[in-house]
Motif scaffolding. Structure first.
Motif, short mmCIF file in Angstrom:
data_model
loop_
_atom_site.label_atom_id
_atom_site.label_comp_id
_atom_site.label_asym_id
_atom_site.label_seq_id
_atom_site.Cartn_x
_atom_site.Cartn_y
_atom_site.Cartn_z
N PHE A 362 0.73 -1.19 -0.23
CA PHE A 362 -0.01 0.11 -0.05
C PHE A 362 0.84 1.18 0.04
O PHE A 362 0.57 2.17 -0.75
CB PHE A 362 -0.92 -0.04 1.01
N TRP A 363 1.68 1.31 0.90
CA TRP A 363 2.67 2.50 1.13
C TRP A 363 3.57 2.83 -0.06
O TRP A 363 3.92 3.83 -0.87
CB TRP A 363 3.72 2.14 2.11
N ALA A 364 3.87 1.66 -0.99
CA ALA A 364 4.76 1.80 -2.06
C ALA A 364 4.24 2.66 -3.19
O ALA A 364 4.49 3.07 -4.26
CB ALA A 364 5.25 0.25 -2.46
N THR A 365 2.70 2.50 -3.23
CA THR A 365 1.94 3.03 -4.53
C THR A 365 1.09 4.06 -3.93
O THR A 365 0.27 4.75 -4.84
CB THR A 365 0.95 1.80 -5.09
N MET A 366 0.77 4.42 -2.61
CA MET A 366 -0.02 5.52 -2.29
C MET A 366 0.42 6.96 -2.72
O MET A 366 1.59 7.19 -2.57
CB MET A 366 -0.18 5.52 -0.71
N PRO A 367 -0.48 7.68 -3.56
CA PRO A 367 -0.12 8.91 -4.03
C PRO A 367 -0.12 9.93 -3.10
O PRO A 367 0.41 11.14 -3.23
CB PRO A 367 -0.98 9.08 -5.12
N MET A 368 -0.98 9.83 -1.98
CA MET A 368 -1.25 11.05 -1.06
C MET A 368 -0.14 10.85 -0.17
O MET A 368 0.77 10.09 0.04
CB MET A 368 -2.51 10.80 -0.33
N ARG A 369 0.07 12.34 0.30
CA ARG A 369 1.11 12.51 1.60
C ARG A 369 0.75 11.91 2.81
O ARG A 369 -0.39 11.57 2.90
CB ARG A 369 1.37 14.05 1.50
#
Length: 491
Positions: A362-369
């Motif tokens: 999830f973290w490797a692809t999440m676009p939000m800050r």
């Protein structure tokens, strides 16, 4: 809704039309000393702004209290007129519970006085204080109250929901450090609750959130700390994150409670004092250890160096920062007012390989800050028995807090969907419970679980019926009053 086999009383609350607002102003005009801010006031938009920029509520009136008497007057007026009431402390409620559309906001933000009794290690703090107010008052004396992790957070909301932070493993939750609290109940009574006086109310206030009244003064235990704190930091690129978290999961349970060791998978690494320029803005995992005692102790260096060797870091460093004005403010720029915030929180019985895989994906692809925080718990938090306070689910060793933000409202739906999809995948692998302070407005289905399940929720509901029988204080993660029926009471 849980089925407890008892009756509930819920009285509808009214929004403020012009006539009702005028009546409320008249009610408040006798003795209320603070400013009254209505939709036509010049400062209205500033006064209704809160931390989460996604929240756009329009209260019918904002009553800014300057002391406990003002709070009593506001509570009495709202009750007599049947007005919907919200209570604002620091305005950091991610779910937007600090205001109510069309109702009355009882605003404590002008009540921020702090007194430190250095000899007794006791701090008296008014209900509108921010965490930084306590830190700035205690740090010169080498003292600290266990609080949260962002200095702009309001003390009231944090503490009444439990209050987990950097010092939890050594000194417990904020609510575990209550000496006493001054609270204005729904009937306008000023009550001093402590283990000796009104003990059932004191029990409920330690984790029951804002359901039982408005706390106008907290008296809290302070502990010797610093001012400096030793921290050790190791940073990891995405390809090394899973290995590092696997080693972290194995090693963290072996640590003494004098060590806190936490993780943060950051979408954009902020310019922290120990982060070199070439890593600022990168997607990085940060593991950071904290020695929760004398920073000059040689053991603090030993532990920091040992934990920094975990995995394959791209950077390791060790530093000493003042706790209150340093470490406690480190996250402030990253979680500043006005962004569009969305959170998901989970209790973890274990940091399993599958949880790590889902989290890193999830973290490797999440676009939000923002970040996914892994908070190591245990220690002093477990010294209080499960039934020793309203706060629930003390035994879990880790929390996972996904705290995300962005600024473009057009991204809302896509970012909600991505985060919720991750939550659905993770849910089968997590432990029961949730942290009430981290619940979003879309998580009403988790409220009973966050308060410890049906049995504990019902106990809280019965106390709610005693102190707030008509649910005046309902603009929160609500505990409905549970009234025993006449038939049940006659058995």
């Amino acid at each position: 809704m849980i089925d407890t086999g008892v009756n509930r009383t819920v009285v509808a609350a009214r929004a403020l039309d012009e006539t009702l607002r005028a009546q409320l102003v008249i009610e408040l005009s006798s003795g209320f000393k603070g400013p009254l801010i209505h939709p036509d006031s010049a400062g209205y938009d500033v006064a209704r702004a809160v931390w989460n920029g996604m929240i756009d509520k329009h209260p019918g009136l904002i009553a800014r209290c300057v002391d406990t008497k003002d709070v009593v007057i506001a509570v009495n007026a709202a009750r007599r007129l049947g007005v919907a009431v919200a209570v604002r402390g620091g305005g950091h409620s991610v779910a937007g519970k600090s205001h109510v559309d069309g109702g009355l906001t009882i605003d404590l933000s002008l009540m921020r006085r702090v007194q430190v009794d250095v000899a007794q290690h006791v701090v008296h703090a008014e209900g509108g204080c921010l965490l930084k107010d306590l830190d700035e008052a205690t740090e010169p004396h080498g003292l600290a109250v266990p609080l949260g992790t962002v200095s702009e957070t309001g003390l009231g909301g944090l503490a009444l929901g439990g209050g987990a932070g950097w010092l939890t493993r050594k000194h417990g939750l904020t609510c575990d450090n209550f000496h006493s609290v001054e609270v204005v109940t729904a009937n306008g009574e000023i009550v001093e609750a402590s283990p000796e006086r009104h003990p059932s109310l004191f029990w409920a206030l330690r984790g029951g959130s804002g359901n039982f009244g408005i706390v106008t003064r907290f008296t809290l235990r302070a502990h010797r700390l610093g001012p400096p704190m030793r921290i050790g930091v190791s940073l990891y690129r995405p390809e090394d994150a899973a290995q590092a978290l696997g080693e972290y999961a194995a090693l963290a349970p072996t640590l003494p409670r004098i060590v806190g060791w936490h993780g943060a998978l950051k979408r954009h690494m902020p310019p922290l004092p120990f982060v070199p320029d070439h890593l600022v803005g990168e997607r990085l995992l940060m593991l950071f250890s904290m020695w929760l005692a004398d920073a000059g102790d040689p053991e603090s260096v030993k532990y920091a160096e040992r934990l920094c060797r975990t995995g394959n870091p791209c950077l390791t460093t060790m530093t000493v920062l003042p706790f209150g004005t340093g470490m406690q403010k480190a996250l402030d720029p990253e979680f500043a007012d006005g962004h569009r915030y969305y959170t998901k929180q989970f209790h973890l019985g274990a940091l399993s390989t599958e949880i790590v895989r889902l989290l890193v994906d999830f973290w490797a692809t999440m676009p939000m800050r923002g970040e996914a925080q892994i908070i190591q718990l245990g220690g002093a938090m477990t010294d209080v028995p499960e039934d020793g306070s309203a706060f629930a689910n003390r035994a879990v060793p880790w929390w996972l807090n996904v705290v995300l933000h962005w600024d473009d409202a057009a991204c809302d739906d896509a970012y909600f969907d991505q985060t919720r999809e991750f939550a659905v995948k993770l849910t089968p692998h997590v432990a029961p419970g949730a942290y009430i302070n981290s619940l979003n407005a879309d998580e009403a289905d988790r409220v009973v679980d966050a308060y410890g399940g049906p049995q504990k929720y019902t106990r809280l509901g019965r106390l709610k019926a005693r102190y707030d029988p008509h649910n005046l204080f309902r603009i929160n993660h609500n505990i409905e009053p549970v009234h025993l029926s006449t038939a049940a009471g006659s058995r």
